[in-house]
Design a protein around this motif. Structure first.
Motif, PDB file in Angstrom:
ATOM      1  N   HIS A  48       0.917  -1.075  -0.155  1.00  0.00           N
ATOM      2  CA  HIS A  48       0.001  -0.092   0.021  1.00  0.00           C
ATOM      3  C   HIS A  48       1.055   1.268  -0.060  1.00  0.00           C
ATOM      4  O   HIS A  48       1.568   1.256   1.034  1.00  0.00           O
ATOM      5  CB  HIS A  48      -0.809   0.084   1.262  1.00  0.00           C
ATOM      6  CG  HIS A  48      -2.035   1.062   1.321  1.00  0.00           C
ATOM      7  ND1 HIS A  48      -2.488   1.315   2.464  1.00  0.00           N
ATOM      8  CD2 HIS A  48      -2.339   1.890   0.354  1.00  0.00           C
ATOM      9  CE1 HIS A  48      -3.310   2.383   2.315  1.00  0.00           C
ATOM     10  NE2 HIS A  48      -3.157   2.584   1.046  1.00  0.00           N
ATOM     11  N   THR A  49       0.887   2.281  -0.988  1.00  0.00           N
ATOM     12  CA  THR A  49       1.746   3.220  -1.257  1.00  0.00           C
ATOM     13  C   THR A  49       1.085   4.325  -1.589  1.00  0.00           C
ATOM     14  O   THR A  49      -0.169   4.274  -1.925  1.00  0.00           O
ATOM     15  CB  THR A  49       2.959   2.960  -2.117  1.00  0.00           C
ATOM     16  OG1 THR A  49       3.956   3.893  -2.082  1.00  0.00           O
ATOM     17  CG2 THR A  49       2.456   2.484  -3.697  1.00  0.00           C
ATOM     18  N   SER A  50       1.639   5.428  -1.798  1.00  0.00           N
ATOM     19  CA  SER A  50       1.160   6.877  -2.174  1.00  0.00           C
ATOM     20  C   SER A  50       1.953   7.526  -3.247  1.00  0.00           C
ATOM     21  O   SER A  50       3.049   7.530  -3.216  1.00  0.00           O
ATOM     22  CB  SER A  50       0.771   7.367  -0.819  1.00  0.00           C
ATOM     23  OG  SER A  50       0.266   8.826  -0.973  1.00  0.00           O
ATOM     24  N   TRP A  78       4.870   9.715  -7.903  1.00  0.00           N
ATOM     25  CA  TRP A  78       4.530   8.395  -7.552  1.00  0.00           C
ATOM     26  C   TRP A  78       5.624   7.973  -6.365  1.00  0.00           C
ATOM     27  O   TRP A  78       6.800   7.932  -6.674  1.00  0.00           O
ATOM     28  CB  TRP A  78       4.405   7.402  -8.650  1.00  0.00           C
ATOM     29  CG  TRP A  78       3.897   5.900  -8.430  1.00  0.00           C
ATOM     30  CD1 TRP A  78       4.570   5.093  -8.554  1.00  0.00           C
ATOM     31  CD2 TRP A  78       2.701   5.656  -7.372  1.00  0.00           C
ATOM     32  NE1 TRP A  78       3.814   3.892  -8.538  1.00  0.00           N
ATOM     33  CE2 TRP A  78       2.843   4.185  -7.542  1.00  0.00           C
ATOM     34  CE3 TRP A  78       1.824   6.220  -6.779  1.00  0.00           C
ATOM     35  CZ2 TRP A  78       1.918   3.516  -6.897  1.00  0.00           C
ATOM     36  CZ3 TRP A  78       0.772   5.656  -6.054  1.00  0.00           C
ATOM     37  CH2 TRP A  78       0.894   4.337  -6.145  1.00  0.00           C
ATOM     38  N   GLY A  79       5.103   7.636  -4.985  1.00  0.00           N
ATOM     39  CA  GLY A  79       5.991   7.363  -4.155  1.00  0.00           C
ATOM     40  C   GLY A  79       7.020   6.155  -4.525  1.00  0.00           C
ATOM     41  O   GLY A  79       8.302   6.623  -4.192  1.00  0.00           O
ATOM     42  N   PRO A  80       6.891   5.323  -5.024  1.00  0.00           N
ATOM     43  CA  PRO A  80       8.184   4.337  -5.457  1.00  0.00           C
ATOM     44  C   PRO A  80       9.083   4.760  -6.208  1.00  0.00           C
ATOM     45  O   PRO A  80      10.186   4.402  -5.972  1.00  0.00           O
ATOM     46  CB  PRO A  80       7.369   3.109  -5.942  1.00  0.00           C
ATOM     47  CG  PRO A  80       5.950   2.982  -5.414  1.00  0.00           C
ATOM     48  CD  PRO A  80       5.392   4.444  -5.256  1.00  0.00           C
ATOM     49  N   ILE A  81       8.728   5.651  -6.821  1.00  0.00           N
ATOM     50  CA  ILE A  81       9.839   6.205  -7.975  1.00  0.00           C
ATOM     51  C   ILE A  81      10.637   7.118  -7.028  1.00  0.00           C
ATOM     52  O   ILE A  81      11.943   7.432  -7.026  1.00  0.00           O
ATOM     53  CB  ILE A  81       9.032   7.226  -9.204  1.00  0.00           C
ATOM     54  CG1 ILE A  81       8.582   6.232 -10.022  1.00  0.00           C
ATOM     55  CG2 ILE A  81      10.331   7.749  -9.867  1.00  0.00           C
ATOM     56  CD1 ILE A  81       7.555   6.828 -11.007  1.00  0.00           C
ATOM     57  N   ALA A  82       9.935   8.005  -6.415  1.00  0.00           N
ATOM     58  CA  ALA A  82      10.661   9.075  -5.506  1.00  0.00           C
ATOM     59  C   ALA A  82      11.662   8.205  -4.251  1.00  0.00           C
ATOM     60  O   ALA A  82      12.911   8.484  -4.094  1.00  0.00           O
ATOM     61  CB  ALA A  82       9.737  10.073  -4.562  1.00  0.00           C
TER      62      ALA A  82
END
Length: 266
Positions: free
Chosen positions: A105-107, A186-190
């Motif tokens: 679950h991400t953001s 997008w959180g996973p990229i950051a």
């Protein structure tokens, strides 16, 4: 009575073909993008590659990839064409596929230099003095519109050939280099750019506002419809290996939300 048994087998055959015949029994066939780090690439360097390897080990199958750019037609040309059996990293509720249970679950986040903090809220008047960046046609655009920040935002393209362009990385590098003050991304990229690439960035989860586009998402894997047993097997592996999956995600800096939607410590 023998002919009745034969008839029953003949009637059951089409259903069996629909529910299991397409799934390979000798390999875990994964549909993936060949050039989309931090998620996947054809060298096995993404976190989805590592999670797929974990699944393959749990299922006692080798992992075979069908690579195709994640553009329009991705599912049609891979999963639905029967060329592979599992799509990594799909948003829960994707109507093109049957979803497994979520495995993280991400953001979307706001990312800024660690030595140059930004206001806590997008409606803070001080935000209008900042140089912002975002990827075009992504959910944070809704927040920028609501808070009158569009004119203060530099937009990076969404649809690109990922073999040659990486707009998310370019956006975050612009923040790290001081060209921009913050990025809504997008959180996973950051998280990947901060933890693995070492950019001096702090991340803050963007809250979902009533009536606005959603900012947080539960991520699942995708399988074909009418394959309930395959879906159950993948769910069982996710459930029994969740701690290891979480560890892989943390290795890549993926921001994880808890059950209440709060950003967990890295």
């Amino acid at each position: 009575m023998r002919w009745l048994a034969l008839l029953a087998l003949l009637l059951a055959a089409p259903a069996a073909a629909q529910t299991g015949d397409l799934v390979a029994t000798d390999a875990l066939r994964v549909c993936a993008d060949p050039a989309n780090l931090p998620f996947s690439n054809d060298r096995g360097q993404g976190f989805e590659n590592r999670i797929a390897t974990l699944l393959g080990q749990a299922l006692d199958r080798r992992v075979d990839y069908v690579f195709f750019p994640q553009v329009q037609g991705f599912v049609r040309n891979t999963l639905r064409a029967g060329r592979c059996d599992l799509v990594m990293g799909t948003v829960a509720g994707d109507e093109l596929m049957q979803n497994t249970n979520p495995y993280y679950h991400t953001s979307y986040v706001i990312a800024f230099r660690s030595d140059r903090p930004v206001p806590e809220r997008l409606d803070d008047p001080a935000m209008k003095a900042l140089r912002l960046g975002a990827i075009a046609r992504t959910p944070p655009i809704d927040l920028l519109l609501r808070n009158g920040l569009i004119e203060h935002t530099r937009f990076f393209p969404l649809a690109v050939d990922t073999r040659h362009e990486s707009p998310g990385a370019d956006l975050l590098r612009a923040v790290a280099d001081g060209e921009l003050d913050a990025a809504l991304v997008w959180g996973p990229i950051a998280g990947y750019q901060a933890k693995v690439k070492g950019l001096p960035l702090t991340l803050r989860a963007l809250p979902s506002e009533p009536g606005a586009a959603r900012m947080d998402f539960r991520i699942t894997m995708g399988v074909r419809g009418l394959e309930p047993e395959w879906r159950r097997r993948i769910n069982a592996v996710i459930r029994s290996h969740q701690a290891e999956i979480d560890g892989i995600l943390r290795d890549y800096g993926v921001p994880l939300l808890d059950a209440e939607g709060r950003l967990q410590p890295p």
